[in-house]
Design an enzyme around this catalytic site. Structure first.
Site, PDB file in Angstrom:
ATOM      1  N   GLY A 133       0.850  -1.176   0.000  1.00 59.28           N
ATOM      2  CA  GLY A 133       0.000   0.000   0.000  1.00 59.28           C
ATOM      3  C   GLY A 133       0.888   1.228   0.000  1.00 59.28           C
ATOM      4  O   GLY A 133       1.817   1.340   0.818  1.00 59.28           O
ATOM      5  N   ARG A 193      10.424  -0.603  -4.674  1.00 61.76           N
ATOM      6  CA  ARG A 193       9.151  -0.602  -5.388  1.00 61.76           C
ATOM      7  C   ARG A 193       9.086   0.665  -6.239  1.00 61.76           C
ATOM      8  O   ARG A 193       8.918   1.760  -5.703  1.00 61.76           O
ATOM      9  CB  ARG A 193       7.956  -0.623  -4.423  1.00 61.76           C
ATOM     10  CG  ARG A 193       7.875  -1.806  -3.471  1.00 61.76           C
ATOM     11  CD  ARG A 193       7.537  -3.111  -4.170  1.00 61.76           C
ATOM     12  NE  ARG A 193       6.314  -3.079  -4.933  1.00 61.76           N
ATOM     13  CZ  ARG A 193       5.077  -3.281  -4.442  1.00 61.76           C
ATOM     14  NH1 ARG A 193       4.914  -3.501  -3.153  1.00 61.76           N
ATOM     15  NH2 ARG A 193       4.026  -3.285  -5.231  1.00 61.76           N
ATOM     16  N   GLN A 214      -5.007  -9.499  -3.068  1.00 62.16           N
ATOM     17  CA  GLN A 214      -5.029  -8.514  -1.984  1.00 62.16           C
ATOM     18  C   GLN A 214      -6.436  -8.130  -1.562  1.00 62.16           C
ATOM     19  O   GLN A 214      -6.643  -7.571  -0.494  1.00 62.16           O
ATOM     20  CB  GLN A 214      -4.212  -7.281  -2.395  1.00 62.16           C
ATOM     21  CG  GLN A 214      -2.721  -7.555  -2.355  1.00 62.16           C
ATOM     22  CD  GLN A 214      -1.960  -6.697  -3.332  1.00 62.16           C
ATOM     23  OE1 GLN A 214      -2.022  -6.902  -4.543  1.00 62.16           O
ATOM     24  NE2 GLN A 214      -1.225  -5.739  -2.831  1.00 62.16           N
ATOM     25  N   ASP A 264      -1.512   4.179  -6.281  1.00 65.05           N
ATOM     26  CA  ASP A 264      -0.086   4.124  -5.961  1.00 65.05           C
ATOM     27  C   ASP A 264       0.645   5.356  -6.463  1.00 65.05           C
ATOM     28  O   ASP A 264       1.699   5.708  -5.931  1.00 65.05           O
ATOM     29  CB  ASP A 264       0.529   2.860  -6.563  1.00 65.05           C
ATOM     30  CG  ASP A 264       0.117   1.626  -5.782  1.00 65.05           C
ATOM     31  OD1 ASP A 264       0.866   1.232  -4.877  1.00 65.05           O
ATOM     32  OD2 ASP A 264      -0.959   1.073  -6.065  1.00 65.05           O
ATOM     33  N   ASN A 311      -2.687   2.252 -10.343  1.00 69.03           N
ATOM     34  CA  ASN A 311      -3.165   1.455  -9.222  1.00 69.03           C
ATOM     35  C   ASN A 311      -3.044  -0.019  -9.593  1.00 69.03           C
ATOM     36  O   ASN A 311      -2.638  -0.364 -10.703  1.00 69.03           O
ATOM     37  CB  ASN A 311      -4.618   1.812  -8.878  1.00 69.03           C
ATOM     38  CG  ASN A 311      -5.044   1.282  -7.514  1.00 69.03           C
ATOM     39  OD1 ASN A 311      -4.339   1.464  -6.520  1.00 69.03           O
ATOM     40  ND2 ASN A 311      -6.185   0.614  -7.460  1.00 69.03           N
ATOM     41  N   LYS A 312      -3.386  -0.882  -8.673  1.00 67.13           N
ATOM     42  CA  LYS A 312      -3.226  -2.321  -8.860  1.00 67.13           C
ATOM     43  C   LYS A 312      -3.828  -2.779 -10.186  1.00 67.13           C
ATOM     44  O   LYS A 312      -4.881  -2.308 -10.593  1.00 67.13           O
ATOM     45  CB  LYS A 312      -3.875  -3.068  -7.695  1.00 67.13           C
ATOM     46  CG  LYS A 312      -3.691  -4.569  -7.722  1.00 67.13           C
ATOM     47  CD  LYS A 312      -2.225  -4.986  -7.760  1.00 67.13           C
ATOM     48  CE  LYS A 312      -1.456  -4.491  -6.579  1.00 67.13           C
ATOM     49  NZ  LYS A 312      -0.018  -4.877  -6.622  1.00 67.13           N
TER      50      LYS A 312
END
Length: 359
Positions: free
Chosen positions: A54, A90, A200, A240, A250-251
């Site tokens: 996150g 990351r 997730q 993100d 984002n994911k």
């Protein structure tokens, strides 16, 4: 938020020693486990392996990791080496780089002897600010959801990935308005995508269950049908990184939800703090997309009938796979962005943050 009735944060300093405890999210939802970080290498590994994940929590963990990295020496070389190590973990989540830049700005002007205490103090401040920002996202987001609801019945929200309190220090981003609604006695229900390959969404289901919020887990590919059937008030996700023009990283799978929401006439809302907005990034094309290990697709992780954790192979070890961790949702598909400052359309980010400068 609460786990088995006890209040928890996702990360906290250990009393009396220079160490940090985290909730190990790779053990969830099957087991609740706390791991101690003693060094900058521990912090980097926790971020890289997604024991913490996150965007906001990654940033807070990096801040504490930098403090851990100064334990034996606090000269410029040691500080900058620790920052480089953490920055490489990351690439997509901008909060990581924001937190490291803030820590360096605070520490580099100080003499080495003053840096350790200052580092721990600044990391604690960043953590507390994250909690307050997420709390305010919850307030603003709930107002937006109530203003756009279809009627007086149950508020139906769809989400993707995990942008709850596990992705922050507390409260969450996308789930902060959900918790604010539930705690205010508003009837609310959440449709939770599993969000493969990391699953997730199962963390979202776990934390909603801990808090008592009604929810239903659905396969990712069911989202389009559910949206087309009607009855969902909004799709609410985290981010993100948000580019200056409102494009959202984002994911993986988020863009598909945005496309389905637009086709169904359902508002698509992104919730994120200021630290997730990258005004130095012109648009989504400039956001690096992390490519993760192929075994995240080749292997499944879970528990057997006896509750023993393990993994199951669903593809040969030699199978070619592509595993991008994120996608880009164009600003044109984002109806609202919610930050701690309030709500705006995707193309009006500077109306919430007029002090932000380019570059």
């Amino acid at each position: 938020m609460r786990v088995n009735g006890t209040p928890w944060r996702t990360i906290w300093p250990v009393d009396g020693v220079r160490a940090v405890d985290i909730i190990d999210q790779t053990a969830l939802p099957h087991a609740f486990s706390v791991r101690r970080l003693h060094s900058v290498e521990d912090a980097a590994q926790a971020i890289r392996s997604m024991q913490v994940r996150g965007a906001p929590l990654i940033g807070v963990t990096a801040a504490h990791g930098l403090a851990l990295g100064l334990a034996s020496r606090a000269d410029d070389e040691t500080l900058l080496a620790a920052a480089r190590l953490l920055a490489a973990t990351r690439p997509t989540a901008v909060n990581l780089h924001w937190a490291l830049a803030r820590m360096q700005s605070r520490l580099l002007p100080l003499p080495p002897a003053a840096r350790v205490d200052a580092a721990w103090s600044e990391a604690a401040t960043i953590a507390d600010e994250d909690v307050d920002q997420c709390r305010r996202i919850g307030i603003h987001g709930l107002q937006l959801l109530l203003a756009g609801r279809r009627g007086e019945g149950r508020l139906e929200i769809m989400t993707h990935c995990n942008a709850g309190w596990l992705a922050t220090v507390d409260h969450g981003t996308a789930l902060a308005p959900v918790y604010a609604a539930f705690d205010a006695g508003i009837d609310i229900h959440v449709w939770v995508s599993e969000t493969r390959p990391r699953n997730q969404g199962l963390l979202t289901a776990w934390e909603l269950r801990q808090h008592g919020v009604p929810h239903t887990v659905v396969a990712d590919n069911a989202a389009g049908l559910l949206l087309a059937r009607g009855g969902i008030d909004a799709v609410l996700v985290g981010a993100d990184r948000i580019a200056a023009n409102g494009d959202v990283a984002n994911k993986i799978g988020t863009c598909l939800k945005a496309l389905a929401a637009r086709a169904a006439g359902v508002p698509f809302i992104v919730a994120a703090p200021r630290s997730t907005i990258d005004f130095a990034c012109a648009n989504g094309a400039a956001i690096p997309i992390e490519e993760r290990a192929g075994d995240e697709l080749r292997l499944l992780h879970g528990c057997d009938s006896a509750g023993v954790a393990g993994e199951l192979r669903q593809l040969p070890a030699t199978a070619a796979v592509a595993n991008p961790a994120f996608d880009i949702t164009p600003a044109s598909l984002v109806d609202h962005i919610v930050s701690e400052r309030g709500c705006c359309t995707a193309d009006r980010l500077r109306s919430l943050h007029p002090e932000a400068a380019d570059g």
